[in-house]
Design a protein around this motif. Structure first.
Motif, PDB file in Angstrom:
ATOM      1  N   ARG B 545       0.838  -1.205   0.000  1.00 28.54           N
ATOM      2  CA  ARG B 545       0.000   0.000   0.000  1.00 28.54           C
ATOM      3  C   ARG B 545       0.872   1.255   0.000  1.00 28.54           C
ATOM      4  O   ARG B 545       0.716   2.132  -0.839  1.00 28.54           O
ATOM      5  N   HIS B 546       1.811   1.303   0.911  1.00 30.80           N
ATOM      6  CA  HIS B 546       2.682   2.480   1.045  1.00 30.80           C
ATOM      7  C   HIS B 546       3.530   2.662  -0.212  1.00 30.80           C
ATOM      8  O   HIS B 546       3.737   3.771  -0.686  1.00 30.80           O
ATOM      9  N   ARG B 547       3.980   1.531  -0.755  1.00 36.00           N
ATOM     10  CA  ARG B 547       4.817   1.573  -1.955  1.00 36.00           C
ATOM     11  C   ARG B 547       4.065   2.231  -3.116  1.00 36.00           C
ATOM     12  O   ARG B 547       4.594   3.100  -3.807  1.00 36.00           O
ATOM     13  N   PHE B 548       2.826   1.815  -3.318  1.00 36.29           N
ATOM     14  CA  PHE B 548       2.074   2.347  -4.451  1.00 36.29           C
ATOM     15  C   PHE B 548       1.689   3.815  -4.233  1.00 36.29           C
ATOM     16  O   PHE B 548       1.639   4.587  -5.177  1.00 36.29           O
ATOM     17  N   VAL B 549       1.414   4.182  -2.978  1.00 34.46           N
ATOM     18  CA  VAL B 549       1.102   5.592  -2.703  1.00 34.46           C
ATOM     19  C   VAL B 549       2.306   6.457  -3.064  1.00 34.46           C
ATOM     20  O   VAL B 549       2.178   7.489  -3.722  1.00 34.46           O
ATOM     21  N   THR B 550       3.496   6.015  -2.660  1.00 36.13           N
ATOM     22  CA  THR B 550       4.715   6.772  -2.976  1.00 36.13           C
ATOM     23  C   THR B 550       4.906   6.855  -4.486  1.00 36.13           C
ATOM     24  O   THR B 550       5.205   7.923  -5.032  1.00 36.13           O
ATOM     25  N   MET B 551       4.714   5.735  -5.161  1.00 35.77           N
ATOM     26  CA  MET B 551       4.929   5.738  -6.610  1.00 35.77           C
ATOM     27  C   MET B 551       3.913   6.636  -7.308  1.00 35.77           C
ATOM     28  O   MET B 551       4.243   7.307  -8.281  1.00 35.77           O
ATOM     29  N   THR B 561      -0.714   1.981 -12.342  1.00 31.21           N
ATOM     30  CA  THR B 561      -0.797   1.316 -11.039  1.00 31.21           C
ATOM     31  C   THR B 561      -1.549  -0.002 -11.181  1.00 31.21           C
ATOM     32  O   THR B 561      -1.089  -1.055 -10.709  1.00 31.21           O
ATOM     33  N   ALA B 562      -2.703   0.064 -11.853  1.00 30.86           N
ATOM     34  CA  ALA B 562      -3.507  -1.150 -12.019  1.00 30.86           C
ATOM     35  C   ALA B 562      -2.728  -2.206 -12.789  1.00 30.86           C
ATOM     36  O   ALA B 562      -2.723  -3.395 -12.424  1.00 30.86           O
ATOM     37  N   ALA B 563      -2.018  -1.756 -13.857  1.00 30.98           N
ATOM     38  CA  ALA B 563      -1.257  -2.715 -14.664  1.00 30.98           C
ATOM     39  C   ALA B 563      -0.115  -3.317 -13.850  1.00 30.98           C
ATOM     40  O   ALA B 563       0.151  -4.524 -13.924  1.00 30.98           O
ATOM     41  N   ALA B 564       0.548  -2.457 -13.051  1.00 27.71           N
ATOM     42  CA  ALA B 564       1.668  -2.948 -12.240  1.00 27.71           C
ATOM     43  C   ALA B 564       1.179  -3.962 -11.213  1.00 27.71           C
ATOM     44  O   ALA B 564       1.810  -4.995 -10.997  1.00 27.71           O
TER      45      ALA B 564
END
Lengths: 255, 648
Positions: B545-551, B561-564
């Motif tokens: 969760r934190h990783r994607f928020v940062t990215m 994001t969805a594809a990753a």
């Protein structure tokens, strides 16, 4: 040259509820290219809401925000993400480095998102790493370095895209005073090279490094200070006075 | 107050509690069901019921082991999730013993409620399961009690054992850590290992390679089972090492490949995420892979035996009764069978009466059949010779054969076109079918029948007499008649008996019991696998969760994001099922050869069953994957800035 313009910006949460929260009300100001502006205020004053609007992570409920003539309200979520990686750099209080990436890859991340060729990424990293003293840290992971070093990596990540505006959210909030001074010196250094910086902070010391300080209270810009030729100490004293006046409910005079 | 705290724990961690509780209910129900069936007296009063009971006991051992293993696994997640709350309680002044009491009460209420509901569920399904088992083993009627006290007591003992284990482990955990550490457990993220695990990764790949080679090269001999067990052990070790270290090895190499790593956001996100994840979760993914492999191998093996049982019966018993004795006992056998038939009102008639050579056990090396003296482990075939005249009489087909020619019937293995047996060398012509091509000894080595002009004089001969009687007789009468024949015939050396109904009852008990127990074990493993996958998605979603928020803050778009997320989750969860399918593919030749030991020679049928089982598992796996991926996406999305987050 004006880089950023805010005109009568407002942000209300829960507008359709019985108890709407007005986080920002009628905020207007401009930032010129090459400026270093600090935004100060108590907790809950609306600083972070303002930063989120500028970072295109949120949308204003009224007013207009323009960055490099782009109306930020017109951006879809997809466009906003692309706009962020093309025009904005971020430095966070908690660094927000990814533990799964080496420091080098953390710095490369926004460029990888832009599908920049590796050679270009490396060419951009070399001078940054030298300027920020990161050469020895690039192949380590964030967990293996100190807080100050992490923040330097985060600054490198923010600068590697050569952003129009560097947004910093309490960049020294998690650092000791010595390390904070080093980070703020770096901010001054990159600002001197022409980088526009907008920093949200609680710290009078941090704000004293800026050329201009905006004071936010109850969602409004209440006061503005310019550093001009003053020393850091004098500026810091003025900021403290302004904060004291604000906390007592008064409105300080413009400098 | 304790109850309120318990309720708040269940509420706060409902995403862990409820799925774990539901899975425990299913496992408790399976425990009860097996205990109830195994202890029911009505399952002990028909042919080969002891065999069925032995299979149920084996099932119990597996199900109990899976249940206890699952409880430990789920408890680990619960303990991590509860650590913050427990840390807070300690900081607020709760003593170690109070905390231990709260934890014990929590585990007790978890197991007590799951146990109660599980036993009720098991009670509902026990009668149905009993009828299914009855059909599978082709048994006579059973009268199961509505509720089994023994089943309940045994299930309670298993749960009590589990409870004691969980309490001891958790008390030890609480004793070992300080309140601050309890408070922060689960928040610490680990960096990928700085060093590439060359040794363990290479060792894992080597183990897997060796295991696969062993499984492929296994021969249908006594040593096959041992070799296959060895290969299984190597697969287990290799899978763990490969998932924990080999994958890091491969990902590190991918990281060094700029085209793959730096030129696409998806590549960088997936590879870096996998690197962190494989270090922390390699063992979990290996467990999923091995559970899926075990389910497929178990279902494949037991289904193959079950589906193939009628073929085995036909192969073993072309006639209702076959008696193989030395030549001199021929008349006595005939007389005994006819007399017994007369006494019991069975209309018996002799349908075949012919000579064969004494079966020789050995192996074919090149173009030579050699008998093994004292080397039974390497035997692969049972060689039996019959004369051309006998073959013509049995089949009513005239076959001209030269002195150096022979017909060969070998349903279980390929034979060369020329074969030396003793001093004679034969040019072989294959027979596709030979009804009487049976191995009277029912040995584990597939029979090779040679039809030759003259039986070698040096080989002793046996007399085969086959009898049929009316098929319409009731099963009990058939069994009674066959047992009386068995008891009456003088069985000396080189004498063999094979009775169709007896064999059928035995095979039904064996294969029906195996498929029943195999299905229940598979169900338990599938439930466990689903929960392991669920917990993985949940914990990884939280970690990511934190990783994607940062990215996203630095410019990753929602679509990217969805594809990753898709790429990453797909890669992570296809790895175990891919590994399991590979394991099944490699195990197939080995299992095929082991099934030959049970006279199952139909590779095509086995292939169809293997594909069916693989498709079934894939469907179940992908359903669990689809459900848990939605959960993962919800967890990751819950980290996005919301109205509640932004005002500071």
């Amino acid at each position: 040259m004006t880089l950023l313009t805010l005109e009568h910006v407002a942000r209300t949460f829960g507008a359709n509820t019985a108890h709407p929260v007005h986080a920002l009300r009628d905020v207007s100001f401009t930032v010129d290219a090459g400026e270093f502006v600090a935004i100060m205020g108590e907790s809950g004053a609306g600083k972070s809401t303002l930063l989120n609007l500028l970072a295109t992570l949120d949308q204003a409920t009224a007013g207009q925000l323009r960055l490099q003539n782009q109306d930020l309200a017109q951006l879809s979520a997809e466009q906003a993400a692309k706009f962020r990686r093309d025009h904005l750099g971020f430095v966070f209080q908690s660094f927000n480095l990814l533990d799964s990436l080496t420091n080098r890859d953390n710095i490369f991340l926004p460029l990888v998102l832009k599908r920049t060729p590796l050679a270009t990424m490396q060419a951009r990293l070399a001078p940054l790493a030298e300027q920020l003293g990161l050469q020895e840290l690039l192949d380590r992971y964030p967990q293996e370095i100190s807080g100050g070093q992490k923040q330097r990596v985060a600054i490198a990540r923010a600068l590697i895209t050569q952003p129009a505006l560097l947004l910093a959210d309490e960049p020294t909030g998690a650092l000791d005073s010595n390390t904070s001074q080093q980070i703020l010196a770096i901010f001054n250094q990159v600002n001197a090279q022409g980088q526009t910086i907008l920093m949200v902070t609680h710290s009078a010391v941090a704000a004293s490094y800026a050329q201009r300080v905006l004071f936010v209270k109850d969602g409004r810009i209440y006061h503005e200070l310019f550093r001009k030729e003053q020393s850091s100490a004098a500026m810091q004293s003025q900021i403290n006075n302004a904060m004291l006046t604000l906390s007592k409910g008064g409105v300080a005079n413009d400098d | 107050m304790m109850i309120k705290l318990l309720a708040s724990l269940w509420q706060a961690h409902r995403r862990i509690y409820w799925p774990a509780w539901l899975a425990t209910v299913v496992l408790v129900a399976l425990n009860y069901l097996l205990f109830a069936l195994a202890s029911d007296p009505s399952l002990r009063h028909f042919g080969f019921s002891s065999l069925t009971n032995a299979l149920l006991q084996i099932g119990i051992v597996f199900i109990v082991a899976i249940t206890l293993g699952f409880l430990g696994y789920a408890d680990n997640f619960l303990a991590k999730a509860q650590s913050r709350a427990f840390g807070l309680y300690r900081m607020l002044g709760m003593t170690h013993w109070q905390l231990g009491g709260l934890m014990s009460l929590d585990r007790f209420s978890f197991l007590a409620t799951a146990g109660l509901v599980g036993v009720c569920t098991g009670t509902i399904f026990t009668r149905l399961a009993g009828q299914v088992l009855l059909r599978l083993i082709d048994g006579t009627a059973i009268h199961l009690a509505f509720w089994s006290a023994r089943g309940t007591a045994a299930t309670a003992v298993v749960l009590a054992l589990g409870l004691v284990g969980l309490i001891v482990v958790n008390l030890w955990r609480l004793q070992q850590v300080s309140p601050q550490a309890l408070f922060t457990t689960g928040q610490l993220e680990k960096a990928p290992a700085a060093k590439t695990p060359w040794l363990s990764g290479s060792l894992g790949l080597l183990c897997l390679g060796l295991a696969y080679w062993q499984a492929i090269s296994v021969k249908p001999s006594m040593a096959a089972l041992v070799q296959f067990m060895g290969a299984t052990l190597l697969v287990v070790i290799g899978t763990y090492l490969v998932f924990m270290a080999g994958s890091i090895l491969i990902l590190r190499q991918l990281q060094k490949w700029p085209r793959c790593y730096y030129e696409s956001p998806r590549g960088m996100i997936a590879i870096s995420g996998l690197l962190t994840r494989m270090r922390a979760n390699g063992a979990g993914l290996a467990t999923i892979c091995l559970l899926c492999s075990a389910v497929m191998v178990l279902l494949f093996g037991s289904l193959s035996l079950y589906v193939g049982r009628s073929r085995i019966q036909r192969l073993w018993n072309p006639a209702a009764i076959q008696v193989v004795t030395p030549l001199k006992q021929r008349a006595q056998v005939h007389q005994t069978v006819v007399q017994l038939a007369d006494q019991q009102g069975v209309a018996v008639r002799r349908v075949a009466d012919y000579s064969i050579t004494v079966p020789q056990y050995g192996k074919i090396t090149g173009a030579k059949f050699s008998t093994q003296l004292g080397g039974a482990a390497s035997n692969t075939a049972t060689l039996i010779l019959i004369s051309r005249q006998t073959y013509q009489r049995l089949t009513h087909h005239p076959v001209p054969l030269a002195a150096n020619q022979a017909l060969v019937y070998s349903p279980g293995q390929a034979v060369p076109s020329r074969l030396k047996v003793g001093e004679a060398t034969y040019h072989l012509h294959r027979l596709a079918h030979f009804k009487w091509g049976i191995d009277p000894t029912h040995s584990i080595f597939p029979p090779i029948y040679l039809v030759v002009n003259q039986l070698p004089v040096q080989l002793p001969q046996l007399r085969v007499q086959a009898f049929d009687y009316q098929r319409t007789l009731p099963t009990t009468k058939k069994l009674a008649f066959e047992q009386s024949v068995m008891a009456a015939l003088p069985m000396a050396d080189n004498s063999y008996l094979s009775m169709r109904q007896t064999i059928k009852t035995f095979l039904n008990g064996l294969t029906g019991g195996t498929i029943f127990v195999g299905f229940l074990i598979s169900l338990a493993m599938l439930v466990t696998t689903a929960i392991v996958i669920y917990f993985k998605q949940l914990t990884e979603g939280m970690a990511d969760r934190h990783r994607f928020v940062t990215m996203q803050a630095v410019g990753l778009t929602p679509l990217e994001t969805a594809a990753a997320i898709r790429t990453q989750v797909l890669a992570v969860f296809l790895l175990p099922v891919g590994g399991a399918l590979l394991n099944l593919a490699v195990a197939f030749p080995g299992i095929h050869k082991i099934l030959k030991l049970f006279s199952m020679y139909d590779g095509w049928l086995e292939l169809k069953i293997a594909v069916g089982v693989a498709v079934l598992l894939l469907v179940i796996y992908l359903s669990v994957y689809a459900f848990t991926t939605r959960l993962y996406q919800r967890v990751v999305a819950s980290g996005q800035p919301t109205d509640g987050d932004v005002v500071r």
